[in-house]
Design a protein around this motif. Structure first.
Motif, PDB file in Angstrom:
ATOM      1  N   GLY A  89      25.650  27.532  38.996  1.00 54.59           N
ATOM      2  CA  GLY A  89      26.813  27.257  38.151  1.00 54.59           C
ATOM      3  C   GLY A  89      28.074  27.892  38.679  1.00 54.59           C
ATOM      4  N   THR A  90      29.109  27.827  37.856  1.00 56.13           N
ATOM      5  CA  THR A  90      30.344  28.523  38.193  1.00 56.13           C
ATOM      6  C   THR A  90      30.462  29.751  37.291  1.00 56.13           C
ATOM      7  OG1 THR A  90      31.572  27.164  36.637  1.00 56.13           O
ATOM      8  CG2 THR A  90      31.594  26.460  38.942  1.00 56.13           C
ATOM      9  N   CYS A  91      31.270  30.706  37.750  1.00 55.96           N
ATOM     10  CA  CYS A  91      31.527  31.894  36.936  1.00 55.96           C
ATOM     11  C   CYS A  91      32.986  32.262  37.072  1.00 55.96           C
ATOM     12  CB  CYS A  91      30.632  33.054  37.386  1.00 55.96           C
ATOM     13  SG  CYS A  91      30.992  33.636  39.048  1.00 55.96           S
ATOM     14  N   GLY A  92      33.450  33.088  36.139  1.00 56.77           N
ATOM     15  CA  GLY A  92      34.778  33.678  36.242  1.00 56.77           C
ATOM     16  C   GLY A  92      34.612  35.054  36.872  1.00 56.77           C
ATOM     17  N   ALA A  93      35.270  35.297  38.027  1.00 61.93           N
ATOM     18  CA  ALA A  93      35.188  36.618  38.645  1.00 61.93           C
ATOM     19  C   ALA A  93      35.959  37.600  37.773  1.00 61.93           C
ATOM     20  CB  ALA A  93      35.792  36.567  40.041  1.00 61.93           C
ATOM     21  N   THR A 156      27.018  37.340  30.108  1.00 61.72           N
ATOM     22  CA  THR A 156      26.859  36.000  29.530  1.00 61.72           C
ATOM     23  C   THR A 156      27.517  36.019  28.154  1.00 61.72           C
ATOM     24  OG1 THR A 156      24.742  35.682  30.656  1.00 61.72           O
ATOM     25  CG2 THR A 156      25.185  34.268  28.759  1.00 61.72           C
ATOM     26  N   VAL A 157      28.590  35.249  27.994  1.00 60.75           N
ATOM     27  CA  VAL A 157      29.336  35.309  26.731  1.00 60.75           C
ATOM     28  C   VAL A 157      29.119  34.044  25.901  1.00 60.75           C
ATOM     29  CG1 VAL A 157      31.142  36.819  27.655  1.00 60.75           C
ATOM     30  CG2 VAL A 157      31.438  34.342  27.800  1.00 60.75           C
ATOM     31  N   ASP A 158      29.329  34.195  24.611  1.00 63.17           N
ATOM     32  CA  ASP A 158      29.183  33.061  23.690  1.00 63.17           C
ATOM     33  C   ASP A 158      30.465  32.250  23.562  1.00 63.17           C
ATOM     34  OD1 ASP A 158      26.589  32.855  22.923  1.00 63.17           O
ATOM     35  OD2 ASP A 158      26.777  34.112  21.141  1.00 63.17           O
ATOM     36  N   ARG A 159      31.603  32.879  23.904  1.00 62.30           N
ATOM     37  CA  ARG A 159      32.879  32.170  23.730  1.00 62.30           C
ATOM     38  C   ARG A 159      33.636  32.121  25.051  1.00 62.30           C
ATOM     39  NH1 ARG A 159      35.023  35.966  19.205  1.00 62.30           N
ATOM     40  NH2 ARG A 159      33.499  37.249  20.298  1.00 62.30           N
ATOM     41  N   PHE A 160      33.999  30.922  25.504  1.00 55.25           N
ATOM     42  CA  PHE A 160      34.835  30.807  26.708  1.00 55.25           C
ATOM     43  C   PHE A 160      36.226  31.369  26.406  1.00 55.25           C
ATOM     44  CE2 PHE A 160      37.665  28.788  29.691  1.00 55.25           C
ATOM     45  CZ  PHE A 160      36.948  28.738  30.874  1.00 55.25           C
ATOM     46  N   TYR A 161      36.762  30.981  25.252  1.00 55.51           N
ATOM     47  CA  TYR A 161      38.092  31.480  24.844  1.00 55.51           C
ATOM     48  C   TYR A 161      37.881  32.652  23.908  1.00 55.51           C
ATOM     49  CZ  TYR A 161      39.551  27.101  26.891  1.00 55.51           C
ATOM     50  OH  TYR A 161      39.748  26.074  27.770  1.00 55.51           O
ATOM     51  N   ALA A 177      31.066  39.355  36.970  1.00 55.54           N
ATOM     52  CA  ALA A 177      31.535  38.008  36.633  1.00 55.54           C
ATOM     53  C   ALA A 177      31.066  37.602  35.238  1.00 55.54           C
ATOM     54  CB  ALA A 177      31.005  37.017  37.663  1.00 55.54           C
ATOM     55  N   VAL A 178      31.687  36.558  34.726  1.00 54.74           N
ATOM     56  CA  VAL A 178      31.365  36.061  33.383  1.00 54.74           C
ATOM     57  C   VAL A 178      30.934  34.597  33.461  1.00 54.74           C
ATOM     58  CG1 VAL A 178      33.838  35.601  32.982  1.00 54.74           C
ATOM     59  CG2 VAL A 178      32.299  35.728  31.028  1.00 54.74           C
ATOM     60  N   GLU A 179      29.918  34.271  32.683  1.00 57.68           N
ATOM     61  CA  GLU A 179      29.474  32.878  32.535  1.00 57.68           C
ATOM     62  C   GLU A 179      28.813  32.767  31.156  1.00 57.68           C
ATOM     63  OE1 GLU A 179      25.670  31.816  33.185  1.00 57.68           O
ATOM     64  OE2 GLU A 179      25.809  33.753  32.201  1.00 57.68           O
ATOM     65  N   MET A 180      28.123  31.662  30.878  1.00 58.28           N
ATOM     66  CA  MET A 180      27.737  31.436  29.482  1.00 58.28           C
ATOM     67  C   MET A 180      26.267  31.066  29.242  1.00 58.28           C
ATOM     68  SD  MET A 180      31.182  29.529  28.159  1.00 58.28           S
ATOM     69  CE  MET A 180      30.748  29.766  26.443  1.00 58.28           C
ATOM     70  N   GLU A 181      25.406  31.193  30.229  1.00 55.26           N
ATOM     71  CA  GLU A 181      24.027  30.692  30.045  1.00 55.26           C
ATOM     72  C   GLU A 181      22.897  31.623  30.502  1.00 55.26           C
ATOM     73  OE1 GLU A 181      26.390  28.863  31.726  1.00 55.26           O
ATOM     74  OE2 GLU A 181      26.902  27.459  30.125  1.00 55.26           O
ATOM     75  N   ALA A 202      32.467  31.613  42.198  1.00 54.83           N
ATOM     76  CA  ALA A 202      33.585  32.064  41.356  1.00 54.83           C
ATOM     77  C   ALA A 202      34.677  30.995  41.346  1.00 54.83           C
ATOM     78  CB  ALA A 202      34.117  33.395  41.861  1.00 54.83           C
ATOM     79  N   SER A 203      34.790  30.304  40.218  1.00 56.40           N
ATOM     80  CA  SER A 203      35.740  29.183  40.128  1.00 56.40           C
ATOM     81  C   SER A 203      37.097  29.624  39.586  1.00 56.40           C
ATOM     82  CB  SER A 203      35.175  28.092  39.219  1.00 56.40           C
ATOM     83  OG  SER A 203      34.958  28.615  37.924  1.00 56.40           O
ATOM     84  N   ASP A 204      37.139  30.810  38.955  1.00 56.38           N
ATOM     85  CA  ASP A 204      38.413  31.344  38.464  1.00 56.38           C
ATOM     86  C   ASP A 204      38.323  32.869  38.494  1.00 56.38           C
ATOM     87  OD1 ASP A 204      36.583  30.422  36.150  1.00 56.38           O
ATOM     88  OD2 ASP A 204      37.789  31.968  35.188  1.00 56.38           O
ATOM     89  N   HIS A 205      39.493  33.512  38.438  1.00 58.21           N
ATOM     90  CA  HIS A 205      39.503  34.982  38.511  1.00 58.21           C
ATOM     91  C   HIS A 205      40.270  35.551  37.327  1.00 58.21           C
ATOM     92  CE1 HIS A 205      39.183  38.930  40.133  1.00 58.21           C
ATOM     93  NE2 HIS A 205      38.666  38.485  41.255  1.00 58.21           N
ATOM     94  N   LEU A 206      39.583  36.410  36.553  1.00 61.68           N
ATOM     95  CA  LEU A 206      40.212  36.934  35.342  1.00 61.68           C
ATOM     96  C   LEU A 206      41.322  37.932  35.650  1.00 61.68           C
ATOM     97  CD1 LEU A 206      37.712  35.522  34.172  1.00 61.68           C
ATOM     98  CD2 LEU A 206      37.516  37.392  32.529  1.00 61.68           C
ATOM     99  N   LEU A 207      41.256  38.602  36.828  1.00 60.66           N
ATOM    100  CA  LEU A 207      42.288  39.587  37.172  1.00 60.66           C
ATOM    101  C   LEU A 207      43.534  38.920  37.734  1.00 60.66           C
ATOM    102  CD1 LEU A 207      40.233  42.461  38.847  1.00 60.66           C
ATOM    103  CD2 LEU A 207      41.473  42.562  36.673  1.00 60.66           C
TER     104      LEU A 207
HETATM  105  N1  ADE Z   1      32.500  29.864  33.821  1.00 57.11           N
HETATM  106  C1  ADE Z   1      33.425  29.745  34.802  1.00 57.11           C
HETATM  107  N2  ADE Z   1      34.507  30.480  34.528  1.00 57.11           N
HETATM  108  C2  ADE Z   1      34.263  31.088  33.327  1.00 57.11           C
HETATM  109  C3  ADE Z   1      34.996  31.956  32.508  1.00 57.11           C
HETATM  110  N3  ADE Z   1      36.213  32.360  32.878  1.00 57.11           N
HETATM  111  N4  ADE Z   1      34.441  32.364  31.349  1.00 57.11           N
HETATM  112  C4  ADE Z   1      33.220  31.935  30.991  1.00 57.11           C
HETATM  113  N5  ADE Z   1      32.480  31.123  31.718  1.00 57.11           N
HETATM  114  C5  ADE Z   1      32.995  30.697  32.883  1.00 57.11           C
END
Ligand code: ADE
Length: 234
Positions: A89-93, A156-161, A177-181, A202-207
């Motif tokens: 999958g993808t994750c947020g770094a 692994t979080v329950d809420r993307f936003y 990193a963060v993802e949801m599953e 890592a498809s996006d970066h939180l920092l």
């Molecule tokens: N999957 C990819 N990017 C994510 C993000 N920023 N938060 C949660 N899941 C993700």
């Protein structure tokens, strides 16, 4: 047939890749597997079985979030005999050591989901872990293909936003990193005594707030798939 998967008995392999996006399941089947046949279209959660280097492999779209992946993983294991499951999958770094496009392997996963306490109650915080054999194989494959990988704890979080989560604290404690599953995948694998692993790009970066443009995502997604397939056929 199970409730959410329309395959007949024997149509799904013991080895299953699990992308969240069902269209990625189609992409993997069409570009990486031989003789791939679609076994599921229920709810658009495409599933395919083919072979990779002669070994039967299935790929099942799981949808987003713990409730959705839990349905597919439970039915794959209980009804179809899946024994090695790798989430791709993808994750947020979220750590300074992780760059956009990096491949992250989840050694373990921390979660804000209630699935752990629903099972273990308020005093035990079960630690959902990757299967060691799959994890070390994936690291070895990454090295031999010269595709750098980073390994560690994820969340692994329950809420993307989620404006309330303390990402700074998670970073201080080394969460990469963060993802949801993946917490659900590792928990179910432990419950049913099967092997599982989560690998991400890592498809996006939180920092830095950067994101990989959609049209560019396929390239490092494909590197991750190579690692996952070489790992799962062992
Ligand atoms: N999957 C990819 N990017 C994510 C993000 N920023 N938060 C949660 N899941 C993700």
């Amino acid at each position: 047939m199970s409730l959410h998967i329309g395959a007949q008995a024997g149509e799904i392999a013991k080895r299953v890749l699990l992308p969240g996006d069902p269209l990625r399941a189609k992409h993997i089947a069409e570009n990486f597997l031989e003789d791939a046949k679609c076994y599921n279209e229920i709810r658009g959660a495409f599933g395919y079985t083919g072979t990779y280097k002669g070994v039967p492999v299935s790929v099942q779209g799981t949808g987003m979030g713990i409730p959705s992946i839990s349905i597919y993983v439970t039915e794959l294991i209980r009804e179809y005999g899946a024994r090695k499951l790798i989430r791709v999958g993808t994750c947020g770094a979220m750590h300074e050591n992780i760059n956009l496009r990096d491949i992250v392997i989840a050694q373990g996963t921390t979660t804000d989901s209630s699935i752990i306490r629903n099972i273990f109650g308020p005093t035990i915080n079960f630690a959902p872990l990757a299967d060691y054999e799959l994890m070390s194989k994936a690291m070895e494959v990454g090295q031999s293909l010269k595709i750098p990988t980073k390994v560690g704890n994820i969340v692994t979080v329950d809420r993307f936003y989620d404006d309330d989560i303390d990402n700074e604290k998670l970073r201080r404690y080394g969460i990469l990193a963060v993802e949801m599953e993946t917490a659900a995948l590792y928990l179910l694998a432990a419950k049913y005594r099967v092997q599982s692993l989560g690998i991400f790009t890592a498809s996006d970066h939180l920092l830095t707030k950067e994101a990989v443009p959609a049209e560019e995502r396929q390239t490092n997604f494909n590197d991750m798939i190579k690692i996952a397939l070489e790992t799962i056929i062992q």
